[in-house]
Motif scaffolding. Structure first.
Motif, PDB file in Angstrom:
ATOM      1  N   UNK A 102       1.145  -1.722   0.090  1.00  0.00           N
ATOM      2  CA  UNK A 102      -0.239  -0.196  -0.276  1.00  0.00           C
ATOM      3  C   UNK A 102       0.538   1.380   0.248  1.00  0.00           C
ATOM      4  N   UNK A 103       1.122   1.772  -1.163  1.00  0.00           N
ATOM      5  CA  UNK A 103       1.983   2.839  -1.449  1.00  0.00           C
ATOM      6  C   UNK A 103       3.303   2.314  -1.212  1.00  0.00           C
ATOM      7  N   UNK A 104       3.744   3.107   0.319  1.00  0.00           N
ATOM      8  CA  UNK A 104       5.505   3.000  -0.137  1.00  0.00           C
ATOM      9  C   UNK A 104       5.351   1.967   1.836  1.00  0.00           C
ATOM     10  N   UNK A 105       4.810   1.435   2.169  1.00  0.00           N
ATOM     11  CA  UNK A 105       3.841   0.553   2.415  1.00  0.00           C
ATOM     12  C   UNK A 105       3.986  -1.281   2.212  1.00  0.00           C
ATOM     13  N   UNK A 106       4.428  -1.901   2.766  1.00  0.00           N
ATOM     14  CA  UNK A 106       4.713  -3.461   2.223  1.00  0.00           C
ATOM     15  C   UNK A 106       4.732  -4.410   3.206  1.00  0.00           C
ATOM     16  N   UNK A 107       4.558  -5.239   3.257  1.00  0.00           N
ATOM     17  CA  UNK A 107       4.868  -6.766   4.500  1.00  0.00           C
ATOM     18  C   UNK A 107       4.711  -8.228   3.687  1.00  0.00           C
ATOM     19  N   UNK A 108       4.389  -8.969   4.201  1.00  0.00           N
ATOM     20  CA  UNK A 108       4.889 -10.043   3.724  1.00  0.00           C
ATOM     21  C   UNK A 108       5.046 -11.097   4.712  1.00  0.00           C
ATOM     22  N   UNK A 109       3.760 -12.511   4.606  1.00  0.00           N
ATOM     23  CA  UNK A 109       4.138 -13.593   5.348  1.00  0.00           C
ATOM     24  C   UNK A 109       3.888 -14.705   4.864  1.00  0.00           C
ATOM     25  N   UNK A 110       4.427 -15.449   5.418  1.00  0.00           N
ATOM     26  CA  UNK A 110       4.514 -16.907   4.820  1.00  0.00           C
ATOM     27  C   UNK A 110       3.615 -18.358   5.308  1.00  0.00           C
ATOM     28  N   UNK A 111       2.512 -18.270   4.432  1.00  0.00           N
ATOM     29  CA  UNK A 111       1.784 -19.669   4.600  1.00  0.00           C
ATOM     30  C   UNK A 111       1.837 -21.097   4.610  1.00  0.00           C
ATOM     31  N   UNK A 112       1.564 -21.840   5.210  1.00  0.00           N
ATOM     32  CA  UNK A 112       1.836 -23.279   4.710  1.00  0.00           C
ATOM     33  C   UNK A 112       0.713 -23.785   4.773  1.00  0.00           C
ATOM     34  N   UNK A 113       0.487 -25.266   3.445  1.00  0.00           N
ATOM     35  CA  UNK A 113      -0.705 -24.830   3.335  1.00  0.00           C
ATOM     36  C   UNK A 113      -1.109 -27.026   2.644  1.00  0.00           C
ATOM     37  N   UNK A 114      -1.589 -27.675   3.358  1.00  0.00           N
ATOM     38  CA  UNK A 114      -1.350 -28.845   3.601  1.00  0.00           C
ATOM     39  C   UNK A 114      -2.548 -29.344   1.745  1.00  0.00           C
ATOM     40  N   UNK A 115      -2.336 -30.564   2.075  1.00  0.00           N
ATOM     41  CA  UNK A 115      -2.969 -31.229   0.427  1.00  0.00           C
ATOM     42  C   UNK A 115      -4.690 -31.874   0.433  1.00  0.00           C
ATOM     43  N   UNK A 116      -4.446 -31.543   1.850  1.00  0.00           N
ATOM     44  CA  UNK A 116      -6.539 -31.953   2.138  1.00  0.00           C
ATOM     45  C   UNK A 116      -6.857 -30.613   2.243  1.00  0.00           C
ATOM     46  N   UNK A 117      -8.146 -30.917   1.649  1.00  0.00           N
ATOM     47  CA  UNK A 117      -9.581 -30.487   1.004  1.00  0.00           C
ATOM     48  C   UNK A 117     -10.232 -30.044   2.806  1.00  0.00           C
ATOM     49  N   UNK A 118     -10.591 -28.668   3.062  1.00  0.00           N
ATOM     50  CA  UNK A 118     -10.908 -27.680   4.085  1.00  0.00           C
ATOM     51  C   UNK A 118     -12.891 -28.081   4.023  1.00  0.00           C
ATOM     52  N   UNK A 119     -13.293 -28.425   4.928  1.00  0.00           N
ATOM     53  CA  UNK A 119     -14.905 -28.638   5.130  1.00  0.00           C
ATOM     54  C   UNK A 119     -15.067 -27.681   5.800  1.00  0.00           C
ATOM     55  N   UNK A 120     -16.253 -27.267   6.614  1.00  0.00           N
ATOM     56  CA  UNK A 120     -16.870 -26.230   7.121  1.00  0.00           C
ATOM     57  C   UNK A 120     -17.212 -26.799   8.232  1.00  0.00           C
ATOM     58  N   UNK A 121     -16.626 -26.186   9.705  1.00  0.00           N
ATOM     59  CA  UNK A 121     -17.088 -27.580  10.640  1.00  0.00           C
ATOM     60  C   UNK A 121     -18.966 -27.149  10.816  1.00  0.00           C
ATOM     61  N   UNK A 122     -19.108 -28.222  11.888  1.00  0.00           N
ATOM     62  CA  UNK A 122     -20.759 -28.722  12.187  1.00  0.00           C
ATOM     63  C   UNK A 122     -21.553 -27.062  12.424  1.00  0.00           C
ATOM     64  N   UNK A 123     -20.581 -26.275  13.473  1.00  0.00           N
ATOM     65  CA  UNK A 123     -21.230 -25.339  13.544  1.00  0.00           C
ATOM     66  C   UNK A 123     -21.889 -23.858  12.883  1.00  0.00           C
ATOM     67  N   UNK A 124     -20.986 -24.257  11.809  1.00  0.00           N
ATOM     68  CA  UNK A 124     -21.770 -23.040  10.869  1.00  0.00           C
ATOM     69  C   UNK A 124     -22.980 -23.810   9.911  1.00  0.00           C
ATOM     70  N   UNK A 125     -23.711 -21.895   9.560  1.00  0.00           N
ATOM     71  CA  UNK A 125     -25.145 -21.260   9.672  1.00  0.00           C
ATOM     72  C   UNK A 125     -25.213 -21.828   7.943  1.00  0.00           C
ATOM     73  N   UNK A 126     -26.221 -22.655   7.108  1.00  0.00           N
ATOM     74  CA  UNK A 126     -25.850 -22.468   6.029  1.00  0.00           C
ATOM     75  C   UNK A 126     -26.936 -20.818   4.898  1.00  0.00           C
ATOM     76  N   UNK A 127     -26.179 -20.760   5.039  1.00  0.00           N
ATOM     77  CA  UNK A 127     -27.605 -19.414   3.984  1.00  0.00           C
ATOM     78  C   UNK A 127     -27.974 -19.973   2.544  1.00  0.00           C
ATOM     79  N   UNK A 128     -29.542 -19.659   2.916  1.00  0.00           N
ATOM     80  CA  UNK A 128     -29.839 -20.128   1.496  1.00  0.00           C
ATOM     81  C   UNK A 128     -29.177 -18.795  -0.031  1.00  0.00           C
TER      82      UNK A 128
END
Length: 251
Positions: A102-128
């Motif tokens: 953003x402008x003259x400011x910059x930053x970064x972070x390193x993340x590690x992603x697994x090979x498994x696929x995400x599934x929402x938690x059971x407590x999530x609400x399903x909106x139509x």
């Protein structure tokens, strides 16, 4: 005496000048570094144990300017930005560097992603879905031996509650037929932060050479087409430009 005098002056200069030179070199080295990673402006909701398709929330602080988000290496990912916040979903596993500028400011972070696929938690609400919802699907291909096939990234046209929401769908493969049934939008329990378009990945992997039927369901309407694979080339036969749109058609 003159010899002693010169010796004392040389020792004095070593004591004063050499430390100064070292300090100056350190300062020059630090100034020449990439500005990224110097400010700790970028924070992530998590950096490890991330699953493919999981929404990770990033916050870039202390800026009033437009923020540019990028991921290195630039593989399959999707960014949904909302002011100083952004959610990023990764379509493949590996180690990635997320960069915010953003402008003259910059930053970064390193993340590690697994090979498994995400599934929402059971407590999530399903909106139509909204009654006039449309879904756009961006396609990329993956050709690495047994994993040869396509990755679909689906994104709603409309926004829904919670910036870390998730597009719910059922995926099925029967023989050479692929079916994707979009169900609605999952909202994590207790989430009240902003609104965002809902997205998710679907993996047509592995895919064999030949013609495969493709059916996608949205709001009680079924859209049909086909995918033809010939070696590393893919053709998607899809006649719809509304409801469910897919691009590109050739890869």
């Amino acid at each position: 005496m003159p010899v002693v005098y010169l010796y004392k002056q040389s020792k004095f200069m070593k004591q004063i000048i050499l430390p100064a030179l070292v300090a100056m070199l350190v300062m020059i080295a630090s100034c020449s570094k990439d500005p990224v990673n110097n400010s700790s402006l970028l924070n992530a909701s998590k950096t490890t144990a991330i699953k493919k398709g999981e929404a990770v929330l990033f916050t870039f602080t202390n800026t009033q300017d437009t923020i540019k988000w990028s991921v290195k290496p630039a593989t399959t990912f999707q960014v949904t930005a909302n002011g100083s916040l952004a959610t990023i979903r990764f379509g493949s596993g590996g180690t990635f560097t997320v960069v915010a500028t953003s402008g003259t400011k910059a930053d970064s972070t390193i993340v590690s992603v697994d090979d498994s696929v995400y599934t929402p938690p059971a407590a999530a609400t399903l909106l139509p879905f909204n009654t006039a919802e449309q879904i756009n699907i961006a396609v990329s291909k993956l050709d690495s031996g047994a994993s040869s096939g396509l990755i679909f990234y689906a994104l709603t046209h409309n926004s829904y509650a919670c910036i870390t929401n998730y597009l719910s769908s059922d995926f099925n493969l029967a023989g050479a037929a692929y079916t994707i049934d979009f169900k609605g939008v999952f909202v994590p329990a207790g989430c009240t932060t902003g609104t965002a378009r809902a997205g998710a990945f679907a993996y047509l992997l592995p895919m064999t050479d030949g013609t495969h039927t493709l059916a996608i369901k949205l709001n009680n309407t079924t859209y049909t087409g086909s995918v033809v694979k010939a070696g590393s080339n893919y053709t998607i036969n899809w006649s719809y430009t509304s409801g469910v749109a897919i691009s590109p058609s050739t890869l």
